[in-house]
Design a protein around this motif. Structure first.
Motif, PDB file in Angstrom:
ATOM      1  N   GLU A   6     -70.383 -11.776 111.725  1.00  0.00           N
ATOM      2  CA  GLU A   6     -69.452 -12.843 111.348  1.00  0.00           C
ATOM      3  C   GLU A   6     -69.329 -12.958 109.845  1.00  0.00           C
ATOM      4  OE1 GLU A   6     -67.311 -14.488 113.201  1.00  0.00           O
ATOM      5  OE2 GLU A   6     -68.103 -13.135 114.752  1.00  0.00           O
ATOM      6  N   LEU A   7     -70.479 -12.768 109.162  1.00  0.00           N
ATOM      7  CA  LEU A   7     -70.523 -12.881 107.705  1.00  0.00           C
ATOM      8  C   LEU A   7     -69.591 -11.841 107.065  1.00  0.00           C
ATOM      9  CD1 LEU A   7     -72.022 -14.595 105.600  1.00  0.00           C
ATOM     10  CD2 LEU A   7     -73.711 -12.747 105.430  1.00  0.00           C
ATOM     11  N   ILE A   8     -69.693 -10.600 107.598  1.00  0.00           N
ATOM     12  CA  ILE A   8     -68.825  -9.530 107.067  1.00  0.00           C
ATOM     13  C   ILE A   8     -67.362  -9.864 107.344  1.00  0.00           C
ATOM     14  CG2 ILE A   8     -68.177  -7.107 107.263  1.00  0.00           C
ATOM     15  CD1 ILE A   8     -71.101  -6.526 108.072  1.00  0.00           C
ATOM     16  N   LYS A   9     -67.061 -10.275 108.556  1.00  0.00           N
ATOM     17  CA  LYS A   9     -65.673 -10.551 108.955  1.00  0.00           C
ATOM     18  C   LYS A   9     -65.069 -11.694 108.152  1.00  0.00           C
ATOM     19  CE  LYS A   9     -66.034  -8.801 113.669  1.00  0.00           C
ATOM     20  NZ  LYS A   9     -66.371  -9.241 115.051  1.00  0.00           N
ATOM     21  N   SER A  10     -65.937 -12.617 107.679  1.00  0.00           N
ATOM     22  CA  SER A  10     -65.396 -13.797 106.997  1.00  0.00           C
ATOM     23  C   SER A  10     -65.116 -13.548 105.509  1.00  0.00           C
ATOM     24  CB  SER A  10     -66.355 -14.972 107.148  1.00  0.00           C
ATOM     25  OG  SER A  10     -67.530 -14.710 106.393  1.00  0.00           O
ATOM     26  N   ALA A  11     -65.578 -12.387 104.974  1.00  0.00           N
ATOM     27  CA  ALA A  11     -65.303 -12.107 103.551  1.00  0.00           C
ATOM     28  C   ALA A  11     -63.801 -11.917 103.378  1.00  0.00           C
ATOM     29  CB  ALA A  11     -66.056 -10.848 103.115  1.00  0.00           C
ATOM     30  N   ASP A  12     -63.162 -12.694 102.438  1.00  0.00           N
ATOM     31  CA  ASP A  12     -61.703 -12.586 102.333  1.00  0.00           C
ATOM     32  C   ASP A  12     -61.223 -11.918 101.045  1.00  0.00           C
ATOM     33  OD1 ASP A  12     -62.487 -14.601 100.736  1.00  0.00           O
ATOM     34  OD2 ASP A  12     -61.186 -16.149 101.612  1.00  0.00           O
ATOM     35  N   THR A  13     -62.174 -11.501 100.190  1.00  0.00           N
ATOM     36  CA  THR A  13     -61.776 -10.690  99.039  1.00  0.00           C
ATOM     37  C   THR A  13     -62.767  -9.540  98.916  1.00  0.00           C
ATOM     38  OG1 THR A  13     -63.184 -11.886  97.481  1.00  0.00           O
ATOM     39  CG2 THR A  13     -60.942 -12.751  97.777  1.00  0.00           C
ATOM     40  N   LEU A  14     -62.391  -8.523  98.120  1.00  0.00           N
ATOM     41  CA  LEU A  14     -63.287  -7.385  97.907  1.00  0.00           C
ATOM     42  C   LEU A  14     -64.566  -7.836  97.213  1.00  0.00           C
ATOM     43  CD1 LEU A  14     -60.738  -4.603  96.908  1.00  0.00           C
ATOM     44  CD2 LEU A  14     -62.304  -4.523  98.862  1.00  0.00           C
ATOM     45  N   LYS A  15     -64.422  -8.842  96.357  1.00  0.00           N
ATOM     46  CA  LYS A  15     -65.588  -9.346  95.621  1.00  0.00           C
ATOM     47  C   LYS A  15     -66.582 -10.016  96.589  1.00  0.00           C
ATOM     48  CE  LYS A  15     -66.664 -12.017  91.452  1.00  0.00           C
ATOM     49  NZ  LYS A  15     -66.926 -13.434  91.749  1.00  0.00           N
ATOM     50  N   ALA A  16     -66.042 -10.838  97.485  1.00  0.00           N
ATOM     51  CA  ALA A  16     -66.892 -11.524  98.467  1.00  0.00           C
ATOM     52  C   ALA A  16     -67.553 -10.506  99.391  1.00  0.00           C
ATOM     53  CB  ALA A  16     -66.047 -12.508  99.277  1.00  0.00           C
ATOM     54  N   LEU A  17     -66.797  -9.462  99.751  1.00  0.00           N
ATOM     55  CA  LEU A  17     -67.346  -8.436 100.641  1.00  0.00           C
ATOM     56  C   LEU A  17     -68.510  -7.698  99.980  1.00  0.00           C
ATOM     57  CD1 LEU A  17     -66.919  -7.018 103.418  1.00  0.00           C
ATOM     58  CD2 LEU A  17     -65.608  -5.289 102.185  1.00  0.00           C
ATOM     59  N   GLU A  18     -68.366  -7.455  98.665  1.00  0.00           N
ATOM     60  CA  GLU A  18     -69.423  -6.767  97.924  1.00  0.00           C
ATOM     61  C   GLU A  18     -70.717  -7.596  97.942  1.00  0.00           C
ATOM     62  OE1 GLU A  18     -69.864  -3.924  97.000  1.00  0.00           O
ATOM     63  OE2 GLU A  18     -71.356  -3.906  95.402  1.00  0.00           O
ATOM     64  N   GLU A  19     -70.574  -8.909  97.815  1.00  0.00           N
ATOM     65  CA  GLU A  19     -71.754  -9.792  97.856  1.00  0.00           C
ATOM     66  C   GLU A  19     -72.445  -9.725  99.226  1.00  0.00           C
ATOM     67  OE1 GLU A  19     -70.277 -13.616  96.601  1.00  0.00           O
ATOM     68  OE2 GLU A  19     -69.988 -12.870  94.551  1.00  0.00           O
ATOM     69  N   VAL A  20     -71.588  -9.701 100.264  1.00  0.00           N
ATOM     70  CA  VAL A  20     -72.133  -9.596 101.625  1.00  0.00           C
ATOM     71  C   VAL A  20     -72.846  -8.257 101.812  1.00  0.00           C
ATOM     72  CG1 VAL A  20     -71.510  -9.473 104.076  1.00  0.00           C
ATOM     73  CG2 VAL A  20     -70.400 -11.159 102.593  1.00  0.00           C
ATOM     74  N   ARG A  21     -72.242  -7.182 101.251  1.00  0.00           N
ATOM     75  CA  ARG A  21     -72.846  -5.857 101.384  1.00  0.00           C
ATOM     76  C   ARG A  21     -74.278  -5.860 100.816  1.00  0.00           C
ATOM     77  NH1 ARG A  21     -74.171  -1.439  98.770  1.00  0.00           N
ATOM     78  NH2 ARG A  21     -73.525  -2.283  96.753  1.00  0.00           N
ATOM     79  N   ILE A  22     -74.404  -6.442  99.599  1.00  0.00           N
ATOM     80  CA  ILE A  22     -75.730  -6.472  98.969  1.00  0.00           C
ATOM     81  C   ILE A  22     -76.705  -7.286  99.815  1.00  0.00           C
ATOM     82  CG2 ILE A  22     -77.017  -7.293  96.939  1.00  0.00           C
ATOM     83  CD1 ILE A  22     -74.362  -6.625  95.360  1.00  0.00           C
ATOM     84  N   GLU A  23     -76.224  -8.385 100.345  1.00  0.00           N
ATOM     85  CA  GLU A  23     -77.061  -9.277 101.158  1.00  0.00           C
ATOM     86  C   GLU A  23     -77.575  -8.566 102.414  1.00  0.00           C
ATOM     87  OE1 GLU A  23     -75.152 -13.073 101.879  1.00  0.00           O
ATOM     88  OE2 GLU A  23     -76.639 -13.515 103.442  1.00  0.00           O
ATOM     89  N   ILE A  24     -76.737  -7.698 103.016  1.00  0.00           N
ATOM     90  CA  ILE A  24     -77.145  -7.046 104.270  1.00  0.00           C
ATOM     91  C   ILE A  24     -77.756  -5.665 104.051  1.00  0.00           C
ATOM     92  CG2 ILE A  24     -76.330  -6.149 106.493  1.00  0.00           C
ATOM     93  CD1 ILE A  24     -74.094  -8.298 106.354  1.00  0.00           C
TER      94      ILE A  24
END
Ligand code: ZN
Length: 334
Positions: A6-24
């Motif tokens: 859900e966390l990955i799916k909820s990222a709505d910009t490339l920047k937010a997605l990058e933060e999620v990537r690092i987190e996971i």
């Protein structure tokens, strides 16, 4: 794990997605911590634990990659929208083209002579010595050839220096017999370049031939006066004795200066007159060169430079500007 998806799916910009990537997926991310737990798992469960974790990791990676592609293409589309040009946008300017002043002047001159029953004859740019010089009473080594020094292709072929060869070729045609009334417009070439000369320019020459005695200088004078008033309005016209190899007698034709009304100015060199044409009665040597069928005829001829007419009509100071293709000059003739 559901939560991570859900966390990955909820990222709505490339920047937010990058933060999620690092987190996971990062070195200290959720997955790294899970794998670290392997140590404390009993040996017999290790295999199942690792398998499960790898499946979870593959699923998350898959979701992450899909999300990244979507966000990237979205960002690209947004960038194109912001930087793009709307080609359907109406610019409010409706530009209409126009004839080049040289063409426009040429057409006006042709219109006049066609209305006076002259036929239109054309020739080729490359001429041989006979038609360009010899037949026009300009024998080899004659000093008058220097007036028209041109571009030679070899000893016999030249870029035509005037449209007069068309007169010779027309008279020599099988299907043409006097009386003849013709004009020959077209490009001609000479080795000149200054404010009133370019290596290529346009000429219109006229020729009228009929039985001897039918054509006189008075006919020539009438038609040229009428023509010049058609072109320049109410001007005075004068004929001045001159020399051309192919006419005898010859006359240069002047009009009263269109810039100062004949009072005298810089352009007419304070004389009040502008030279516009060359003319004369066809020299008998020309008819001799043409040969059969022209033993007992007389005629007149004239020639003019189209650029010179365009310059005088539009008051253009430098003839070369007609060939520079500068849109600021050409726009003035729309
Ligand atoms: Zn003047």
């Amino acid at each position: 794990m559901e939560k991570l998806q859900e966390l990955i799916k909820s990222a709505d910009t490339l920047k937010a997605l990058e933060e999620v990537r690092i987190e996971i997926f990062g070195k200290k991310g959720v997955l790294a911590l899970e794998f670290a737990k392997m140590k404390s798992v009993p040996n017999e469960e290790k295999k199942a634990f690792a398998q499960n974790l790898n499946i979870q990791k593959a699923k998350l990676t898959d979701i992450y990659e899909t999300k990244r592609l979507v966000l990237e293409s979205f960002a690209l589309r947004q960038m194109m929208r912001e930087d793009g040009v709307d080609v359907t946008l109406f610019n409010g300017i409706n530009e209409s083209g126009a004839l080049h002043p040289v063409n426009e002047t040429m057409n006006k001159i042709i219109d006049y002579f066609v209305s006076m029953n002259f036929s239109l004859e054309e020739g080729s740019f490359i001429e041989d010595d006979f038609h360009n010089f010899e037949a026009l009473n300009l024998p080899k080594h004659h000093p008058a050839r220097d007036m028209q020094d041109t571009f030679y292709l070899n000893d016999d072929l030249v870029l035509r220096t005037h449209t007069s060869p068309v007169q010779i070729r027309t008279m020599m045609r099988e299907d043409v017999k006097p009386p003849i009334r013709m004009i020959s417009p077209g490009s001609v070439f000479r080795r000149d370049f200054d404010v009133t000369h370019t290596p290529m320019f346009h000429q219109i020459e006229g020729l009228v031939v009929d039985k001897a005695g039918e054509i006189s200088f008075a006919n020539l004078k009438f038609i040229l006066e009428d023509f010049l008033r058609y072109m320049f309005g109410d001007v005075k016209v004068r004929f001045r004795p001159s020399f051309f190899p192919f006419t005898e007698p010859s006359a240069e034709v002047d009009i009263s200066c269109v810039f100062c009304d004949g009072l005298g100015c810089r352009i007419c060199s304070k004389t009040g007159w502008l030279e516009v044409l060359g003319s004369g009665m066809v020299d008998p040597n020309v008819f001799k060169a043409v040969g059969e069928g022209y033993e007992d005829v007389s005629g007149y001829a004239f020639g003019l430079g189209v650029e010179r007419f365009a310059m005088l009509i539009h008051k253009i100071p430098d003839l070369r500007s007609l060939f520079e293709g500068d849109i600021r000059l050409l726009e003035q003739f729309r």
